[in-house]
Design an enzyme around this catalytic site. Sequence first.
Site, PDB file in Angstrom:
ATOM      1  N   SER A   1     -15.190  20.570 -43.881  1.00 50.44           N
ATOM      2  CA  SER A   1     -15.586  21.738 -43.098  1.00 50.44           C
ATOM      3  C   SER A   1     -14.611  21.886 -41.923  1.00 50.44           C
ATOM      4  O   SER A   1     -13.413  21.987 -42.147  1.00 50.44           O
ATOM      5  CB  SER A   1     -17.036  21.608 -42.622  1.00 50.44           C
ATOM      6  OG  SER A   1     -17.464  22.794 -41.977  1.00 50.44           O
ATOM      7  N   THR A   2     -15.092  21.874 -40.684  1.00 46.92           N
ATOM      8  CA  THR A   2     -14.235  22.090 -39.523  1.00 46.92           C
ATOM      9  C   THR A   2     -13.100  21.066 -39.479  1.00 46.92           C
ATOM     10  O   THR A   2     -13.334  19.864 -39.525  1.00 46.92           O
ATOM     11  CB  THR A   2     -15.055  21.984 -38.224  1.00 46.92           C
ATOM     12  OG1 THR A   2     -16.244  22.758 -38.354  1.00 46.92           O
ATOM     13  CG2 THR A   2     -14.249  22.465 -37.034  1.00 46.92           C
TER      14      THR A   2
ATOM     15  N   HIS B   1     -15.691  24.697 -46.354  1.00 47.61           N
ATOM     16  CA  HIS B   1     -16.465  25.780 -45.756  1.00 47.61           C
ATOM     17  C   HIS B   1     -15.504  26.841 -45.218  1.00 47.61           C
ATOM     18  O   HIS B   1     -14.758  26.585 -44.265  1.00 47.61           O
ATOM     19  CB  HIS B   1     -17.337  25.253 -44.612  1.00 47.61           C
ATOM     20  CG  HIS B   1     -18.382  24.286 -45.065  1.00 47.61           C
ATOM     21  ND1 HIS B   1     -19.000  23.417 -44.198  1.00 47.61           N
ATOM     22  CD2 HIS B   1     -18.930  24.052 -46.287  1.00 47.61           C
ATOM     23  CE1 HIS B   1     -19.885  22.687 -44.870  1.00 47.61           C
ATOM     24  NE2 HIS B   1     -19.846  23.052 -46.147  1.00 47.61           N
TER      25      HIS B   1
ATOM     26  N   MET C   1     -18.371  19.555 -39.303  1.00 53.98           N
ATOM     27  CA  MET C   1     -19.607  19.557 -38.529  1.00 53.98           C
ATOM     28  C   MET C   1     -20.800  19.587 -39.465  1.00 53.98           C
ATOM     29  O   MET C   1     -20.762  20.219 -40.512  1.00 53.98           O
ATOM     30  CB  MET C   1     -19.632  20.786 -37.616  1.00 53.98           C
ATOM     31  CG  MET C   1     -20.781  20.812 -36.634  1.00 53.98           C
ATOM     32  SD  MET C   1     -20.622  19.501 -35.411  1.00 53.98           S
ATOM     33  CE  MET C   1     -22.159  19.707 -34.513  1.00 53.98           C
TER      34      MET C   1
ATOM     35  N   ASP D   1     -23.561  18.529 -44.545  1.00 50.75           N
ATOM     36  CA  ASP D   1     -23.321  18.925 -45.932  1.00 50.75           C
ATOM     37  C   ASP D   1     -22.415  17.910 -46.624  1.00 50.75           C
ATOM     38  O   ASP D   1     -21.396  17.502 -46.082  1.00 50.75           O
ATOM     39  CB  ASP D   1     -22.668  20.317 -45.970  1.00 50.75           C
ATOM     40  CG  ASP D   1     -22.547  20.866 -47.385  1.00 50.75           C
ATOM     41  OD1 ASP D   1     -23.388  20.505 -48.237  1.00 50.75           O
ATOM     42  OD2 ASP D   1     -21.629  21.665 -47.627  1.00 50.75           O
TER      43      ASP D   1
END
Length: 348
Positions: free
Chosen positions: A162-163, A188, A281, A284
């Site tokens: 993600s991030t 993401h 973050m 998930d």
Amino acid sequence: MTIKVLVVDDSALIRQILSEIIKSEPDMTLVGAAPDAFVAKKLVLEKAPDVITLDIEMPKVDGLRFLEVLMNAKPTPVVMISTLTEKGADATLRSLELGAIDFVAKPKIGVAQGMADYHEMIVEKIRTAARSKVKKRNPTKSAAVKTVSYSGTEKVIAIGASTGGTEAIKEVLSTFPANAPATVITQHMPAGYTSTFAKRLDAVCQMQVKEAKGGERLLPGQAYLAPGDKHMEIERSGADYRIRLSDGPRVSGHKPSVDVLFTSLCRSAGSNAIGVLLTGMGSDGAMGLLELRNAGSETFCQDEASCIVFGMPKVAIEKGAAKSVVSLEDMGSVVMNAVEKLDAGSRL
């Protein structure tokens, strides 16, 4: 702790909307709203913001140039404000290469209402950026490619992030050789950006990288990226693994979801899978990685020191989902070592 935020955007409307969003949050303080890079530079030096929201398209000096100078002189967490176009997507991914933490895509129509509707997403990204680790940018080194003697179609590598994940995925994938097992990736990212991201990965990797369309048979030497608005699952189809895209609700707060990918691979490949969870973050991917480990798969998490945001890997590690915790620099070679150690085996 109050987060000091500086807004940099040439649009008076966007400056006003973002300023109002920031002022409405009790843990944030607006320290300035700059219409261009020159005013922004002055405010950075005077106010020392914790986070900057930065427009990519600005007159005089564009956002990318300002970001590059900022990261060399005074590294600061930045959330980019980008346009949802192919050109905007390419510039956004370039901003992540330069050190931006994350981005918000402006709606194509109804910008004012759309940005207001993004209130919760915007403040979440600002809070995440404030907690992230920003380092002075160093020249990119060419990745060393780990060769493998493996050949076959029974093994599958799955990567979730993600991030901070776009650069982490690139660093890992660029170390994989052309004959690496089929690799499936969930990052993401909104729809409209994943096709551009896949093209950028394809340009720097020995494997062929493409955005998944659905129905593909997984093949060695191929990497498949989940599109930004669909879940990607891996299914058995006779002797093959195939990709299935679905338009269901968000899972673990996301679509595409890493948990969906990992869980499907657990069902279809079991111990023939290798799971990798990178920076991001939230949580998930943690449960899906645990399912993979319980099924006998090799599972890896990125370590805290090399994560931009130590969220998803942290949760997975706490759940006991990671067989190994590895630095980003070593992840590619460690995964390829795992490929060679796996039995030739067969899923049939």
